[in-house]
Design a protein around this motif. Structure first.
Motif, PDB file in Angstrom:
ATOM      1  N   LYS A 745       0.809  -1.217   0.000  1.00  0.00           N
ATOM      2  CA  LYS A 745       0.000   0.000   0.000  1.00  0.00           C
ATOM      3  C   LYS A 745       0.841   1.266   0.000  1.00  0.00           C
ATOM      4  O   LYS A 745       0.614   2.191  -0.780  1.00  0.00           O
ATOM      5  CB  LYS A 745      -0.937  -0.008   1.207  1.00  0.00           C
ATOM      6  CG  LYS A 745      -2.026  -1.063   1.143  1.00  0.00           C
ATOM      7  CD  LYS A 745      -2.935  -0.979   2.354  1.00  0.00           C
ATOM      8  CE  LYS A 745      -4.040  -2.023   2.271  1.00  0.00           C
ATOM      9  NZ  LYS A 745      -4.949  -1.955   3.456  1.00  0.00           N
ATOM     10  N   GLU A 746       1.819   1.316   0.879  1.00  0.00           N
ATOM     11  CA  GLU A 746       2.646   2.506   0.996  1.00  0.00           C
ATOM     12  C   GLU A 746       3.919   2.362   0.173  1.00  0.00           C
ATOM     13  O   GLU A 746       4.494   1.274   0.089  1.00  0.00           O
ATOM     14  CB  GLU A 746       2.989   2.762   2.461  1.00  0.00           C
ATOM     15  CG  GLU A 746       1.767   3.017   3.334  1.00  0.00           C
ATOM     16  CD  GLU A 746       2.150   3.359   4.752  1.00  0.00           C
ATOM     17  OE1 GLU A 746       3.370   3.547   4.997  1.00  0.00           O
ATOM     18  OE2 GLU A 746       1.256   3.449   5.598  1.00  0.00           O
ATOM     19  N   ALA A 747       4.334   3.453  -0.413  1.00  0.00           N
ATOM     20  CA  ALA A 747       5.464   3.427  -1.342  1.00  0.00           C
ATOM     21  C   ALA A 747       6.735   2.909  -0.673  1.00  0.00           C
ATOM     22  O   ALA A 747       7.488   2.129  -1.263  1.00  0.00           O
ATOM     23  CB  ALA A 747       5.692   4.829  -1.924  1.00  0.00           C
ATOM     24  N   GLY A 748       6.998   3.340   0.569  1.00  0.00           N
ATOM     25  CA  GLY A 748       8.214   2.909   1.244  1.00  0.00           C
ATOM     26  C   GLY A 748       8.229   1.406   1.466  1.00  0.00           C
ATOM     27  O   GLY A 748       9.243   0.738   1.221  1.00  0.00           O
ATOM     28  N   ASP A 749       7.111   0.868   1.930  1.00  0.00           N
ATOM     29  CA  ASP A 749       7.025  -0.582   2.143  1.00  0.00           C
ATOM     30  C   ASP A 749       7.132  -1.335   0.829  1.00  0.00           C
ATOM     31  O   ASP A 749       7.759  -2.405   0.758  1.00  0.00           O
ATOM     32  CB  ASP A 749       5.706  -0.932   2.829  1.00  0.00           C
ATOM     33  CG  ASP A 749       5.666  -0.469   4.270  1.00  0.00           C
ATOM     34  OD1 ASP A 749       6.754  -0.241   4.840  1.00  0.00           O
ATOM     35  OD2 ASP A 749       4.553  -0.323   4.820  1.00  0.00           O
ATOM     36  N   MET A 750       6.518  -0.769  -0.209  1.00  0.00           N
ATOM     37  CA  MET A 750       6.519  -1.477  -1.483  1.00  0.00           C
ATOM     38  C   MET A 750       7.923  -1.538  -2.089  1.00  0.00           C
ATOM     39  O   MET A 750       8.294  -2.525  -2.728  1.00  0.00           O
ATOM     40  CB  MET A 750       5.566  -0.805  -2.461  1.00  0.00           C
ATOM     41  CG  MET A 750       5.297  -1.658  -3.693  1.00  0.00           C
ATOM     42  SD  MET A 750       3.946  -1.038  -4.683  1.00  0.00           S
ATOM     43  CE  MET A 750       3.719  -2.420  -5.817  1.00  0.00           C
ATOM     44  N   LYS A 751       8.727  -0.505  -1.862  1.00  0.00           N
ATOM     45  CA  LYS A 751      10.104  -0.530  -2.359  1.00  0.00           C
ATOM     46  C   LYS A 751      10.878  -1.681  -1.731  1.00  0.00           C
ATOM     47  O   LYS A 751      11.593  -2.424  -2.419  1.00  0.00           O
ATOM     48  CB  LYS A 751      10.781   0.806  -2.061  1.00  0.00           C
ATOM     49  CG  LYS A 751      12.232   0.876  -2.542  1.00  0.00           C
ATOM     50  CD  LYS A 751      12.834   2.237  -2.224  1.00  0.00           C
ATOM     51  CE  LYS A 751      14.298   2.282  -2.654  1.00  0.00           C
ATOM     52  NZ  LYS A 751      14.923   3.593  -2.330  1.00  0.00           N
ATOM     53  N   ASP A 752      10.735  -1.857  -0.415  1.00  0.00           N
ATOM     54  CA  ASP A 752      11.414  -2.966   0.259  1.00  0.00           C
ATOM     55  C   ASP A 752      10.889  -4.313  -0.253  1.00  0.00           C
ATOM     56  O   ASP A 752      11.659  -5.271  -0.437  1.00  0.00           O
ATOM     57  CB  ASP A 752      11.200  -2.865   1.763  1.00  0.00           C
ATOM     58  CG  ASP A 752      11.870  -1.637   2.364  1.00  0.00           C
ATOM     59  OD1 ASP A 752      12.807  -1.125   1.731  1.00  0.00           O
ATOM     60  OD2 ASP A 752      11.437  -1.215   3.452  1.00  0.00           O
ATOM     61  N   LEU A 774       8.927   4.292 -10.355  1.00  0.00           N
ATOM     62  CA  LEU A 774       7.598   3.851 -10.785  1.00  0.00           C
ATOM     63  C   LEU A 774       6.718   3.454  -9.604  1.00  0.00           C
ATOM     64  O   LEU A 774       5.488   3.409  -9.728  1.00  0.00           O
ATOM     65  CB  LEU A 774       7.731   2.665 -11.746  1.00  0.00           C
ATOM     66  CG  LEU A 774       8.368   2.980 -13.112  1.00  0.00           C
ATOM     67  CD1 LEU A 774       8.584   1.696 -13.906  1.00  0.00           C
ATOM     68  CD2 LEU A 774       7.483   3.937 -13.899  1.00  0.00           C
ATOM     69  N   ILE A 775       7.348   3.153  -8.472  1.00  0.00           N
ATOM     70  CA  ILE A 775       6.569   2.773  -7.299  1.00  0.00           C
ATOM     71  C   ILE A 775       5.666   3.916  -6.854  1.00  0.00           C
ATOM     72  O   ILE A 775       4.569   3.693  -6.324  1.00  0.00           O
ATOM     73  CB  ILE A 775       7.516   2.335  -6.159  1.00  0.00           C
ATOM     74  CG1 ILE A 775       8.241   1.034  -6.552  1.00  0.00           C
ATOM     75  CG2 ILE A 775       6.776   2.162  -4.841  1.00  0.00           C
ATOM     76  CD1 ILE A 775       9.265   0.571  -5.546  1.00  0.00           C
ATOM     77  N   PHE A 776       6.092   5.139  -7.099  1.00  0.00           N
ATOM     78  CA  PHE A 776       5.317   6.306  -6.659  1.00  0.00           C
ATOM     79  C   PHE A 776       4.273   6.724  -7.690  1.00  0.00           C
ATOM     80  O   PHE A 776       3.616   7.747  -7.534  1.00  0.00           O
ATOM     81  CB  PHE A 776       6.269   7.468  -6.373  1.00  0.00           C
ATOM     82  CG  PHE A 776       7.209   7.186  -5.235  1.00  0.00           C
ATOM     83  CD1 PHE A 776       6.841   7.501  -3.930  1.00  0.00           C
ATOM     84  CD2 PHE A 776       8.433   6.579  -5.453  1.00  0.00           C
ATOM     85  CE1 PHE A 776       7.701   7.237  -2.885  1.00  0.00           C
ATOM     86  CE2 PHE A 776       9.287   6.308  -4.394  1.00  0.00           C
ATOM     87  CZ  PHE A 776       8.926   6.633  -3.097  1.00  0.00           C
ATOM     88  N   LYS A 777       4.122   5.926  -8.720  1.00  0.00           N
ATOM     89  CA  LYS A 777       3.087   6.174  -9.727  1.00  0.00           C
ATOM     90  C   LYS A 777       1.950   5.194  -9.474  1.00  0.00           C
ATOM     91  O   LYS A 777       2.140   3.981  -9.510  1.00  0.00           O
ATOM     92  CB  LYS A 777       3.667   5.963 -11.128  1.00  0.00           C
ATOM     93  CG  LYS A 777       2.666   6.192 -12.253  1.00  0.00           C
ATOM     94  CD  LYS A 777       3.331   5.933 -13.606  1.00  0.00           C
ATOM     95  CE  LYS A 777       2.320   6.098 -14.740  1.00  0.00           C
ATOM     96  NZ  LYS A 777       2.938   5.820 -16.059  1.00  0.00           N
ATOM     97  N   SER A 778       0.765   5.693  -9.205  1.00  0.00           N
ATOM     98  CA  SER A 778      -0.350   4.820  -8.844  1.00  0.00           C
ATOM     99  C   SER A 778      -0.820   4.020 -10.042  1.00  0.00           C
ATOM    100  O   SER A 778      -0.774   4.477 -11.183  1.00  0.00           O
ATOM    101  CB  SER A 778      -1.505   5.638  -8.272  1.00  0.00           C
ATOM    102  OG  SER A 778      -2.015   6.532  -9.249  1.00  0.00           O
ATOM    103  N   SER A 787      -2.675  11.995   0.472  1.00  0.00           N
ATOM    104  CA  SER A 787      -1.888  12.584   1.552  1.00  0.00           C
ATOM    105  C   SER A 787      -1.414  11.542   2.564  1.00  0.00           C
ATOM    106  O   SER A 787      -0.445  11.758   3.271  1.00  0.00           O
ATOM    107  CB  SER A 787      -2.724  13.639   2.285  1.00  0.00           C
ATOM    108  OG  SER A 787      -3.919  13.052   2.792  1.00  0.00           O
ATOM    109  N   ASP A 788      -2.110  10.397   2.590  1.00  0.00           N
ATOM    110  CA  ASP A 788      -1.712   9.376   3.549  1.00  0.00           C
ATOM    111  C   ASP A 788      -0.596   8.485   3.032  1.00  0.00           C
ATOM    112  O   ASP A 788      -0.125   7.590   3.721  1.00  0.00           O
ATOM    113  CB  ASP A 788      -2.914   8.511   3.934  1.00  0.00           C
ATOM    114  CG  ASP A 788      -3.553   7.834   2.727  1.00  0.00           C
ATOM    115  OD1 ASP A 788      -3.058   8.048   1.598  1.00  0.00           O
ATOM    116  OD2 ASP A 788      -4.545   7.092   2.916  1.00  0.00           O
ATOM    117  N   GLY A 789      -0.166   8.696   1.786  1.00  0.00           N
ATOM    118  CA  GLY A 789       0.920   7.913   1.230  1.00  0.00           C
ATOM    119  C   GLY A 789       0.515   6.553   0.717  1.00  0.00           C
ATOM    120  O   GLY A 789       1.364   5.771   0.307  1.00  0.00           O
TER     121      GLY A 789
END
Length: 849
Positions: A745-752, A774-778, A787-789
């Motif tokens: 769900k969150e970009a930081g977690d998804m990168k890991d 690309l992770i930050f592209k929905s 706003s909740d990331g």
């Protein structure tokens, strides 16, 4: 016990009716008189003939008359008492006895009535004594026999069993001469199965595998085989006793099926070979003069008379008259009154009988019995469960300090054909436990056989096989499937598969390519896709040629994402057959949230039709009957949409949200209640072993399966342990990666998480070929960057959520399966700790479920 002198009895024979004499013989033999009289009458065998003839001829006469082996032994034994010397009635003793009989006929000393009276009194007295003191009588008879027998085995054997002259008698020890030819031909493997169908699920299949295991071992070592389903002497030697008369008959010197055989290797139906290369040291047994090889403890057998001191599930028996006499002694203990006297309240089986014979007649048998403890002749299945390592010559953990592979493992007590008993109660759980352990051991042994063909089982839990690395079949398979996917993302539905697919398709990693066209191929889950074949499947990827194995960009890893693979019934086995080396990625979402999300999609499709995929709030787009007609996807869906329109439309311009909320909650509650009822039926004793089979997902054609899975089985699809177990049957745990959907769900977690995926696939997780921006592209399925990331939160809006009481009900239904899942993931090392998935940790709290 002995009768009168021969002269007196033969005088009685001349003065009294033959039937009276026969009554006396049958009474002393303690056999069923009515049936034997009928058989003897049909064969014209008289009581006087039985007394006059030598033992071997009497035995032949009784066999021709159709008497069972046990009755023959008892009658022959009783007839020995009619001769003054107590011998076998053959040879030189026959003529003097005949003279005494003629003398008695010429000079009778008493009236017939007195003789009958005296004989009757004697018979009644012996019958009463035999009821109370059978064990003592048996022991005295055995002791007298040992005292009077010759010091050599051959004299004893010839005294009691006259062998055909053509055989030239037997050498010392009673052993048949070794046949010429291969050493394997010296052995016959003998086993038996019950003649009726099994009463447990998969019982017949398990028995078939056990038999195949034995036949393959015999084939590898050039052994003869004899597989019996007959009860040789059903009236007195039933069940486990059946092996005794069967082996006795097979060891007959003139038996045509055992000509040239020196050893009989008995295997119970629940015993299997697990070291297919091991052979017993027959030459050593020959040098030591051994006739019986069986697992046992000398102290417990010869001193303690302990029924558990040996195990008759597996034993090696030399084909000789010594062995036939041993079987006869064991069979004699089958008499119910003797069983009651010597142990276990009359329920003594052949194992206890053999123990009693070896204990009470140790001097007679001990020297030629090998209580084998140098290798595992029949290991206990519970000691070896979960300790097999595919392809390895050692156990994962030692058993009794020994990590060597056992020769044979026996599943004693499992009763896999008829049921399993724990504390006297029969239940399906025990059967499944035994059967699962059996499949492991069977597969381990079978891999040793399949290796000769260049094959092996995919895992220890499945019948599916694959080519061994380096084999010709393996090389062919590699060539033809090299352009097919190297990884599969198998679900779960509503678990983040759309976001995962979008990221890969957008080029997150230069070394990865996913299929073109629609997101999900459903090749392994939908029949119509699977029937198109692997070439069509290959061509769903750009750069594929017109033949299997032809493609461009061979350096890229191909993969696909289909959320139906996890829980549709055929997907796991189909994937394993085509892609046995593929890596499997599983996305698991908190089950209650997944269920509500899945139902919400189904509910929106029912109301909105095609609008479901073009508007996240599709119900706000339903503004007229015209919209319903233009967007319907099926007659059933249109009828449901019309019904909601008629109930919830406001001035025929739109749908009232409060009415829609009530409709959503009512339909969700009804769906859960209906499925809960069906699950309850499946939980009853005697229901189907697999939950999916009970719910009806097996064997359905595609349209009906799709309707059932997508429209009725919301709870079942959230029971992840049921579905993941199927994949772990055909893929080793090392080829699976489990990802919590919440980590997407969150970009930081998804990168890991994506970095973990890259390492799992053997790719770099950083550098120029990784495009983490690309992770930050929905994705199209997400709400967009908020706003909740939560970049990849599901974009479909909900008209309502499940009420708290309904959500709690769903949670309690799913909680036991979540506990199963936690244990499965930990056992297979797919997660390090339950804290990796917080909803799993919640399920393990005792007060929750």
């Amino acid at each position: 016990p002995r009768s009168r002198p021969a002269g007196t009895l033969r005088g009685m024979k001349s003065e009294c009716d033959e039937g009276l004499l026969l009554d006396g013989i049958l009474s002393q033999a303690r056999v069923d008189g009515s049936e034997i009289r009928r058989l003897l009458s049909q064969s014209h065998v008289r009581a006087s003939d039985l007394i006059a003839e030598p033992e071997h001829r009497v035995e032949a006469m009784l066999q021709r008359a159709g008497l069972v082996v046990g009755d023959i032994f008892k009658i022959v034994r009783a007839l020995r008492g009619f001769h003054s010397d107590g011998g076998g009635g053959g040879g030189a003793s026959s003529q003097p006895q005949g003279k005494a009989a003629r003398g008695s006929r010429n000079q009778p000393t008493m009236r017939c009535g007195l003789i009958v009276y005296s004989t009757t009194v004697l018979i009644v007295t012996l019958t009463i004594l035999s009821f109370y003191l059978p064990a003592m009588i048996y022991h005295v008879r055995s002791t007298n026999h040992r005292m009077t027998r010759s010091t050599t085995y051959s004299t004893t054997l010839h005294g009691h069993y006259s062998l055909p002259a053509a055989l030239g008698g037997l050498p010392a020890g009673g052993a048949m001469p070794a046949p010429r030819g291969p050493s394997g031909a010296r052995v016959m493997m003998v086993t038996a199965n019950q003649p009726l169908p099994c009463t447990t699920r998969r019982g017949d299949w398990i028995m078939e595998l056990a038999l195949r295991n034995k036949l393959m071992y015999a084939t590898l070592h050039d052994y003869k085989t004899w597989w019996s389903t007959e009860l040789v002497s059903a009236w007195d030697l039933e069940a486990a006793w059946n092996k005794i008369p069967l082996l006795y008959v097979l060891m007959h010197p003139e038996s045509p099926v055992t000509q040239g055989v020196e050893w009989l290797l008995w295997m119970d139906d629940d015993a299997i070979f697990t070291d297919m290369n091991f052979t017993m040291p027959l030459e050593q047994y020959d040098r030591d003069g051994i006739n019986l090889v069986i697992w046992g403890d000398p102290q417990r057998v010869y001193r303690a008379n302990d029924i558990q001191g040996l195990n008759t599930g597996v034993f090696l028996l030399r084909k000789c008259e010594w062995s036939r006499q041993l079987m006869a002694e064991v069979a004699a203990l089958a008499t119910p009154s003797i069983r009651r006297q010597i142990g276990n309240k009359g329920r003594i089986a052949e194992q206890g009988a053999l123990t009693w014979v070896l204990h009470s007649q140790a001097e007679r048998w001990k020297d030629r019995v090998q209580l084998e403890r140098n290798f595992t002749l029949n290991g206990n299945w519970m000691d070896y469960a979960k300790k097999w390592v595919p392809g390895k010559p050692k156990l994962a953990l030692p058993v009794w300090g020994n990590d060597a592979i056992p020769f044979v493992v026996q599943y004693a007590g499992c009763q896999m054909c008829r049921g399993h008993s724990e504390n006297g109660s029969w239940h399906d759980g025990g059967v499944r436990k035994c059967q699962n352990a059996f499949i492991e051991a069977y597969t381990f042994g079978d891999d040793q056989v399949l290796s000769l063909l260049g094959l092996r089982h995919l895992t220890m839990d499945t019948h599916l096989v694959r080519a061994s690395a380096g084999s010709e079949l393996y090389q062919r398979h590699q060539r033809m499937t090299r352009c097919l996917p190297s990884f599969l993302v198998i679900g779960t539905q509503k678990g983040g598969t759309s976001s995962f697919h979008f990221l890969l398709k957008s080029g997150w990693h230069d070394a990865v390519r996913v299929n073109s066209g629609e997101k999900e191929i459903h090749y392994f889950s939908w029949d119509d896709q699977f029937r198109q074949g692997p070439l069509t499947y290959q061509q769903r990827f750009d750069g594929s040629g017109d033949r299997l194995g032809e493609c461009a960009e061979e350096t890229k890893l191909r993969g696909e994402v289909s959320a139906t693979y996890l829980d549709y019934p055929k997907a796991a086995e189909r994937a394993a057959m085509l892609l046995p080396s593929a890596r499997i990625v599983v996305l698991l979402r908190e089950p209650v949230a997944r269920l509500v999300s899945s139902f919400n999609m189904k509910w929106q499709v029912e109301i909105c039709g095609k609008l479901t995929w073009s508007r996240t709030d599709c119900y706000n787009g339903v503004t007229s009957m015209r919209v319903i007609n233009e967007n319907n996807v099926a007659p059933k869906q249109r009828a449901a949409a019309v019904k909601v329109w008629n109930e919830c439309s406001v001035d025929k311009k739109g749908l009232d949200h409060d009415c829609l909320r009530r409709d959503f909650v009512d339909k969700l509650s009804a769906a859960i209640s209906d499925e809960e009822r069906r699950l309850g039926e499946c939980a009853k004793p005697g229901a189907f072993e697999e939950l999916g089979s009970c719910l009806g997902v097996q064997g359905l054609e595609q349209a009906k399966l799709y309707a059932l899975m997508e429209g009725a089985l919301f709870l079942y699809r959230s029971m992840y342990s049921e579905h993941l177990a199927k994949w772990l049957k055909v893929y080793p745990a090392e080829q699976l990666l489990v990802i919590p959907s919440e980590r997407l769900k969150e970009a930081g977690d998804m990168k890991d998480t994506m970095g973990r995926f890259a390492r799992f696939m053997g790719l770099s997780d950083s550098g120029a070929e990784v495009h983490n921006d690309l992770i930050f592209k929905s994705s199209p399925a997400a709400k967009g960057v908020g706003s909740d990331g939560h970049v990849h939160e599901n974009g479909r809006t909900y008209i309502a959520e499940a009420p708290a009481d309904l959500a709690e009900k769903i949670h309690k239904i799913l909680c036991p399966k979540n506990q199963e899942l936690a244990q499965l993931l930990l056992d297979k090392k797919l997660i390090a700790e339950v804290g990796d998935m917080p909803w799993l940790a919640t399920a393990l709290k005792r007060d929750i479920c």
